[in-house]
Design an enzyme around this catalytic site. Sequence first.
Site, PDB file in Angstrom:
ATOM      1  N   ASN A  31       5.238  -9.536   6.058  1.00 36.71           N
ATOM      2  CA  ASN A  31       4.849  -9.752   7.480  1.00 36.71           C
ATOM      3  C   ASN A  31       4.618  -8.244   8.095  1.00 36.71           C
ATOM      4  O   ASN A  31       3.821  -8.295   9.042  1.00 36.71           O
ATOM      5  CB  ASN A  31       5.644 -10.459   8.480  1.00 36.71           C
ATOM      6  CG  ASN A  31       6.808 -10.125   8.455  1.00 36.71           C
ATOM      7  OD1 ASN A  31       7.897 -10.292   7.439  1.00 36.71           O
ATOM      8  ND2 ASN A  31       7.593 -10.011   9.491  1.00 36.71           N
ATOM      9  N   GLN A  35       3.003 -15.487   6.185  1.00 38.96           N
ATOM     10  CA  GLN A  35       1.825 -14.768   6.363  1.00 38.96           C
ATOM     11  C   GLN A  35       0.757 -14.716   5.077  1.00 38.96           C
ATOM     12  O   GLN A  35      -0.475 -14.368   5.360  1.00 38.96           O
ATOM     13  CB  GLN A  35       2.412 -13.333   6.293  1.00 38.96           C
ATOM     14  CG  GLN A  35       3.384 -12.967   7.579  1.00 38.96           C
ATOM     15  CD  GLN A  35       2.768 -12.776   8.728  1.00 38.96           C
ATOM     16  OE1 GLN A  35       1.497 -12.455   8.905  1.00 38.96           O
ATOM     17  NE2 GLN A  35       3.191 -12.938  10.086  1.00 38.96           N
ATOM     18  N   SER A  86       3.426 -21.805   8.771  1.00 41.09           N
ATOM     19  CA  SER A  86       3.306 -21.742  10.364  1.00 41.09           C
ATOM     20  C   SER A  86       2.042 -21.948  10.837  1.00 41.09           C
ATOM     21  O   SER A  86       1.456 -20.987  10.441  1.00 41.09           O
ATOM     22  CB  SER A  86       4.244 -20.687  11.004  1.00 41.09           C
ATOM     23  OG  SER A  86       4.428 -20.743  12.271  1.00 41.09           O
ATOM     24  N   ALA A  87       1.599 -22.705  11.675  1.00 40.27           N
ATOM     25  CA  ALA A  87       0.104 -22.958  11.875  1.00 40.27           C
ATOM     26  C   ALA A  87      -0.642 -21.730  12.793  1.00 40.27           C
ATOM     27  O   ALA A  87      -1.517 -21.346  12.738  1.00 40.27           O
ATOM     28  CB  ALA A  87      -0.015 -24.249  12.697  1.00 40.27           C
ATOM     29  N   THR A 139       9.947 -37.557  17.254  1.00 43.54           N
ATOM     30  CA  THR A 139       8.493 -38.017  17.260  1.00 43.54           C
ATOM     31  C   THR A 139       7.587 -36.936  16.887  1.00 43.54           C
ATOM     32  O   THR A 139       7.668 -35.886  17.583  1.00 43.54           O
ATOM     33  CB  THR A 139       8.456 -38.365  18.972  1.00 43.54           C
ATOM     34  OG1 THR A 139       9.294 -39.592  19.203  1.00 43.54           O
ATOM     35  CG2 THR A 139       6.949 -39.025  18.996  1.00 43.54           C
ATOM     36  N   CYS A 182      11.392  -4.812  17.762  1.00 44.24           N
ATOM     37  CA  CYS A 182      11.300  -5.004  19.022  1.00 44.24           C
ATOM     38  C   CYS A 182      11.607  -6.648  19.652  1.00 44.24           C
ATOM     39  O   CYS A 182      12.269  -6.888  20.570  1.00 44.24           O
ATOM     40  CB  CYS A 182       9.923  -4.836  19.769  1.00 44.24           C
ATOM     41  SG  CYS A 182       8.556  -5.156  18.655  1.00 44.24           S
TER      42      CYS A 182
END
Length: 395
Positions: free
Chosen positions: A154, A182, A202-203, A240, A328
């Site tokens: 990343n 990534q 991850s979307a 859910t 950071c």
Amino acid sequence: MDNKKLIYMDNAATTSVKEEVVKEMIKYLSEKYANPSSIYSISQEVKEDIESARERIAKTLNADRKEIYFTSCGTESDNWAIKGTASFLKDKGKHIITSAIEHHAVLHSMKALEREGYEVTYIGVDENGFIKIDELKKAIRKDTILISIMAANNEIGTIEPIKEIAKIAHENNIYFHTDAVQAYGHIPLDVKDMDIDMLSVSAHKFHGPKGVGFLYIKKGVKINNLLDGGGQERGKRPGTENVASIMGMAKAAEIATENMSENNEKMTKVRDHLIDRILKEIPYTRLNGDKVKRLSNNVNISIEYIEGESMLLGLDFKGICASSGSACTSGSLDPSHVLLAIGLKHEVAHGSLRLSLSEENTIEEADYVVDNLVEIVNELRNMSPLWEDFIKQNK
Ligand code: PLP
């Protein structure tokens, strides 16, 4: 160019959500809001839609629909793959191999397991960020149960040889997990050809919504649950379903996959233009990460005698969103573990800049960024006593 215009070059942090994706999501927030576990026909329709999303996502990886499990993010997918494997296989062994340059979702999962008595070996990388394969082979033990190596980094964009690593893992009867957060949507990933056991996505890294992701788990690979609850996701990941986000993610996944080569071509041009101009126009700079086996959207350059945070503030003042080489996110100014792992000194790692692109960034924007960067670096260096000493010594 208008100074007020936002130039967003932090797409490795997150991306904008595509209009088509928003449209798809709104449908499931307004009309089709029923709980997919209920009995009435609108719920059954939603349930079918989720299964179609699963099927469409599976297709992008050459996976089977039943191998995709929806999660709340990339961090959850990584935690589940690692901790779920560790607890399921604890009687077989308690040794895991990963790399020194993984995302904290992986590294901190490993730390949590170390506190529970597992042993973890962190494989080093070379100066371009490639995993040291010899070191990895030597680290394998009889009690090694999992190898987890990211598909692409990343921070520096280096693309790891995961097919080769999966082969080594399987020759030794060890599970292989890859954090592809990534990489997905940027490089072709075929879980069958690459023989991957688990893969995290991850979307929000490919123009989908935040707070949704998935874990691919190869048929036959058994791991423990992270959560206990109802029967959703075939009982393996209860809760859910986040229907709107799942539907949005499927849409974003299809768009990213369909346009992958065209987008890569566009981004490579802008990326290389940025790299060429920065290295040429700012002295004492170096490119981090491999030149060739690199994500098409990643630029990471160390600029000596510069403090990264001041550079980011200067860029922000000009409407440019970018990232630096310090951790950071953890609220500290420690230099990035990835930049230290490729051998950079602390002070050089501190002055690093990451520009991460989307297909919407243009050459004109790249020029605006470099023009401003040159000015900012000059100003900061002129204020720096270290730079003054360096110039005096080299006169
Ligand atoms: N893994 C990598 C390589 C990432 O870059 C990120 C996010 O930056 C994550 C995992 C975590 O993903 P999420 O933000 O969806 O939790």
